[in-house]
Design a protein around this motif. Structure first.
Motif, PDB file in Angstrom:
ATOM      1  N   GLN A  12       0.992  -1.230  -0.176  1.00 21.76           N
ATOM      2  CA  GLN A  12      -0.181  -0.351   0.083  1.00 21.76           C
ATOM      3  C   GLN A  12       0.887   0.856  -0.307  1.00 21.76           C
ATOM      4  N   ALA A  13       1.939   1.467   0.917  1.00 21.06           N
ATOM      5  CA  ALA A  13       2.791   2.274   0.501  1.00 21.06           C
ATOM      6  C   ALA A  13       3.673   2.470  -0.924  1.00 21.06           C
ATOM      7  N   ARG A  14       3.830   1.160  -1.246  1.00 23.74           N
ATOM      8  CA  ARG A  14       4.678   1.973  -2.530  1.00 23.74           C
ATOM      9  C   ARG A  14       3.292   1.990  -3.352  1.00 23.74           C
ATOM     10  N   ASP A  15       2.468   1.600  -2.923  1.00 25.62           N
ATOM     11  CA  ASP A  15       1.280   2.525  -4.210  1.00 25.62           C
ATOM     12  C   ASP A  15       0.298   3.641  -4.465  1.00 25.62           C
ATOM     13  N   GLY A  16       1.703   4.623  -3.271  1.00 26.97           N
ATOM     14  CA  GLY A  16       0.703   5.237  -2.611  1.00 26.97           C
ATOM     15  C   GLY A  16       0.138   6.285  -1.655  1.00 26.97           C
ATOM     16  N   GLU A  17      -0.504   6.668  -1.276  1.00 28.06           N
ATOM     17  CA  GLU A  17      -0.736   7.647   0.846  1.00 28.06           C
ATOM     18  C   GLU A  17      -1.184   6.027   1.348  1.00 28.06           C
ATOM     19  N   VAL A  18      -0.912   5.836   2.680  1.00 30.93           N
ATOM     20  CA  VAL A  18      -1.480   5.192   3.745  1.00 30.93           C
ATOM     21  C   VAL A  18      -2.228   6.173   4.657  1.00 30.93           C
ATOM     22  N   SER A  19      -3.268   5.376   5.037  1.00 26.16           N
ATOM     23  CA  SER A  19      -4.147   6.166   6.046  1.00 26.16           C
ATOM     24  C   SER A  19      -3.792   6.238   7.193  1.00 26.16           C
ATOM     25  N   ASP A  20      -4.374   6.843   8.108  1.00 19.42           N
ATOM     26  CA  ASP A  20      -4.078   7.009   9.664  1.00 19.42           C
ATOM     27  C   ASP A  20      -3.908   5.909  10.285  1.00 19.42           C
ATOM     28  N   LEU A  24      -1.251   3.371  12.097  1.00 16.18           N
ATOM     29  CA  LEU A  24      -1.433   3.692  13.549  1.00 16.18           C
ATOM     30  C   LEU A  24      -1.997   2.846  13.952  1.00 16.18           C
ATOM     31  N   ALA A  25      -2.550   1.579  13.149  1.00 14.69           N
ATOM     32  CA  ALA A  25      -2.611   0.043  13.789  1.00 14.69           C
ATOM     33  C   ALA A  25      -1.340  -0.630  13.192  1.00 14.69           C
ATOM     34  N   CYS A  26      -0.098  -0.301  12.594  1.00  6.88           N
ATOM     35  CA  CYS A  26       0.666  -1.215  12.451  1.00  6.88           C
ATOM     36  C   CYS A  26       2.135  -0.379  13.473  1.00  6.88           C
ATOM     37  N   VAL A  27       1.790   0.970  14.196  1.00 11.85           N
ATOM     38  CA  VAL A  27       1.984   1.422  14.909  1.00 11.85           C
ATOM     39  C   VAL A  27       1.928   0.055  16.936  1.00 11.85           C
ATOM     40  N   ARG A  28       0.998   0.501  16.926  1.00 13.14           N
ATOM     41  CA  ARG A  28       0.146  -0.081  18.727  1.00 13.14           C
ATOM     42  C   ARG A  28       0.676  -1.220  17.956  1.00 13.14           C
TER      43      ARG A  28
END
Length: 131
Positions: A12-20, A24-28
């Motif tokens: 998703q990050a390689r294809d464009g923007e990532v939602s907060d 945040l789920a990744c950070v958590r």
């Protein structure tokens, strides 16, 4: 490595923007101790008249300490956490995380005092040399 990023999120990050929300789920999930401490401090800050709360309890181990350092050293993570919890965060040492409710009376002044060189010096002690 700061975050454990799934293949889907990386794609998703390689294809464009990532939602907060996704970030945040990744950070958590990657930094659960940091998430818990920041969440607790943010919640307590909303319950005080001056919109301030801080954590003064040292992390239980080096892994937890590293989580706080990584979460607060990253502009992207810190910004996402501030938006999510609705506070401004400040960090004085290996564990003293503070949250300030932006529109609370005196919040700007309290924040400025907390992040001042004077406050940093006064927060030092011999037992925190390796902090």
């Amino acid at each position: 490595m700061s975050l454990t990023v799934s293949d889907d999120l990386l794609r998703q990050a390689r294809d464009g923007e990532v939602s907060d929300a996704d970030f945040l789920a990744c950070v958590r999930d990657s930094l659960p101790y940091a998430w818990q401490v920041i969440g607790e401090v943010a919640e307590r800050s909303r319950q005080t008249p001056d919109g301030f709360a801080d954590n003064q309890v040292p992390p239980p181990d080096e892994t937890a300490r590293g989580q706080l350092l990584r979460a607060l050293a990253s502009d992207a993570m810190r910004g996402a956490l501030e938006r999510h919890f609705g506070v401004r965060l400040a960090f004085q040492n290996c564990h003293r995380v503070a949250a300030f409710v932006p529109d609370a009376p005196g919040s700007a002044e309290r924040y400025a005092a907390f992040v001042s060189p004077r406050a940093q010096l006064l927060n030092q002690s011999p037992e925190r040399v390796d902090c």
